[in-house]
Motif scaffolding. Structure first.
Motif, short mmCIF file in Angstrom:
data_model
loop_
_atom_site.label_atom_id
_atom_site.label_comp_id
_atom_site.label_asym_id
_atom_site.label_seq_id
_atom_site.Cartn_x
_atom_site.Cartn_y
_atom_site.Cartn_z
N ARG A 232 27.11 56.37 19.85
CA ARG A 232 28.10 56.58 20.91
C ARG A 232 29.35 55.75 20.65
O ARG A 232 29.26 54.54 20.38
N PHE A 233 30.51 56.40 20.74
CA PHE A 233 31.81 55.73 20.66
C PHE A 233 32.51 55.93 21.99
O PHE A 233 32.60 57.05 22.50
N ARG A 234 33.04 54.83 22.58
CA ARG A 234 33.65 54.92 23.91
C ARG A 234 34.89 54.04 23.99
O ARG A 234 34.92 52.94 23.44
N ARG A 235 35.89 54.56 24.67
CA ARG A 235 37.11 53.81 24.97
C ARG A 235 37.37 53.91 26.46
O ARG A 235 37.39 55.01 27.03
N ILE A 236 37.56 52.77 27.12
CA ILE A 236 37.79 52.75 28.57
C ILE A 236 38.91 51.77 28.87
O ILE A 236 38.94 50.66 28.33
N GLU A 237 39.85 52.18 29.71
CA GLU A 237 41.01 51.37 30.05
C GLU A 237 40.88 50.79 31.46
O GLU A 237 40.42 51.46 32.38
N ASN A 238 41.28 49.53 31.60
CA ASN A 238 41.45 48.89 32.90
C ASN A 238 40.15 48.77 33.69
O ASN A 238 40.01 49.30 34.79
N ILE A 239 39.19 48.06 33.13
CA ILE A 239 37.91 47.85 33.80
C ILE A 239 37.77 46.37 34.19
O ILE A 239 38.46 45.50 33.66
N ALA A 240 36.86 46.11 35.13
CA ALA A 240 36.57 44.74 35.57
C ALA A 240 35.32 44.24 34.85
O ALA A 240 34.29 44.91 34.84
N LEU A 241 35.43 43.05 34.26
CA LEU A 241 34.35 42.48 33.47
C LEU A 241 34.01 41.08 33.97
O LEU A 241 34.69 40.54 34.86
N LEU A 242 32.99 40.49 33.41
CA LEU A 242 32.58 39.15 33.82
C LEU A 242 33.71 38.14 33.61
O LEU A 242 33.96 37.29 34.47
N GLU A 243 34.40 38.23 32.49
CA GLU A 243 35.39 37.22 32.13
C GLU A 243 36.82 37.60 32.49
O GLU A 243 37.74 36.79 32.30
N SER A 244 37.04 38.80 33.01
CA SER A 244 38.38 39.24 33.35
C SER A 244 38.32 40.38 34.36
O SER A 244 37.48 41.27 34.24
#
Length: 310
Positions: free
Chosen positions: A123-135
């Motif tokens: 699987r190859f994935r690109r996602i823009e503007n997500i909320a993560l643990l560090e940001s």
């Protein structure tokens, strides 16, 4: 809550993610020996939580969200398949000091059966503007592999993903790292199963060391049917993580920040895992521990989700 803007964003997401499905056949169809099956999903979520935006990830804090997805499944033969999908999400936080967030992305997946019991997926994935643990805002590109063994009522999965992250700051810092995970599922009947998950992940960053971390996650979940298409799912989750370059505020020893929590949860779920209407209501209480005084407190999170798969 900014309802006019929220509704407008939802309409935009529905129209945007529907383009792929609209260009495909209305139902599964043979195209030159290849079977093509379009799919779609829309989802609305409401969350009430004690967690601030910078204390969780995904959509852990209070607010409303809408998500839409459209995809094409390709049957390339008896043992080979592929999938292409696009997705978009809009998140409106209740806290007025945090702006709303729009995410969008896409993925390509290849599937190959190695035998009656083994299957591999890339699987190859690109996602823009997500909320993560560090940001709270970042873009991510990931490449992953999943190996699955299934026999009778037993299923075992192993995952490995490598992720590149770009943080939405003026100096554009970056992070990267591996995630390894495993899952065992024991099926007892329709919607009746017991599942164990275990994962380890790490992110390194030469340009922003404060965002580097490693984390371990373990979860046990049980699903028990209580009526037609209705099931109750108790679970308990444990997470422990530490940062490579964040000093714990209020720690007299001046050590690097370390956090963990145990989160018992209960979910009531209705609907099919394939197509049609579905709904979920869940509640989780996180017994959290941290050597940073800002995060050393328990938190309660409840959420309601309703959606439709087609």
């Amino acid at each position: 809550m900014r309802w006019p803007r929220f509704i407008a964003r939802c309409v935009q997401l529905v129209l945007g993610t529907a383009v792929m499905a609209a260009c495909a056949p209305a139902s599964a169809k043979e195209e030159g020996g290849i079977k093509v099956d379009p799919t779609g999903q829309i989802e609305f979520r409401l969350v009430e939580s004690d967690l601030a935006v910078d204390q969780g990830e995904g959509f852990d804090s209070s607010g409303v969200a809408f998500r839409a997805e459209a995809g094409l499944d390709f049957d390339l033969g008896k043992t080979t398949g592929a999938r292409v999908e696009v997705e978009g999400g809009y998140y409106d936080y209740s806290d007025p000091i945090h702006q709303d967030r729009t995410s969008y992305g896409g993925a390509i997946e290849l599937r190959q059966e190695l035998s009656e019991a083994f299957e591999i997926r890339l699987r190859f994935r690109r996602i823009e503007n997500i909320a993560l643990l560090e940001s709270t805002r970042a873009d991510q590109t990931s490449v992953g592999v999943r190996l699955q063994w299934e026999h009778g009522n037993d299923r075992l999965r192993a995952f490995a993903d490598y992720r590149w992250r770009e943080y939405d700051l003026s100096d554009k810092p970056k992070g990267k790292g591996w995630r390894f995970a495993g899952q065992y599922n024991r099926r007892f009947g329709s919607y009746h199963w017991l599942r164990f998950d275990l994962a380890y992940e790490e992110i390194d960053s030469d340009t922003s060391p404060a965002r580097a971390y490693d984390r371990t996650t373990a979860k046990v979940e049980y699903s028990h049917p209580i009526a037609k298409r209705l099931r109750l799912k108790p679970s308990v989750e444990y997470r422990s993580w530490s940062y490579d370059a964040r000093i714990a505020r209020g720690d007299p020893q001046g050590e690097l920040r370390q956090d963990s929590y145990v989160g018992p949860a209960l979910e009531l779920s209705y609907g099919s895992d394939t197509r049609g209407f579905y709904a979920e209501a869940n509640a989780q209480y996180r017994l959290r521990t941290s050597n940073d005084v800002r995060y050393d407190h328990d938190a309660f999170r409840v959420g309601v989700t309703a959606g439709f798969r087609f």
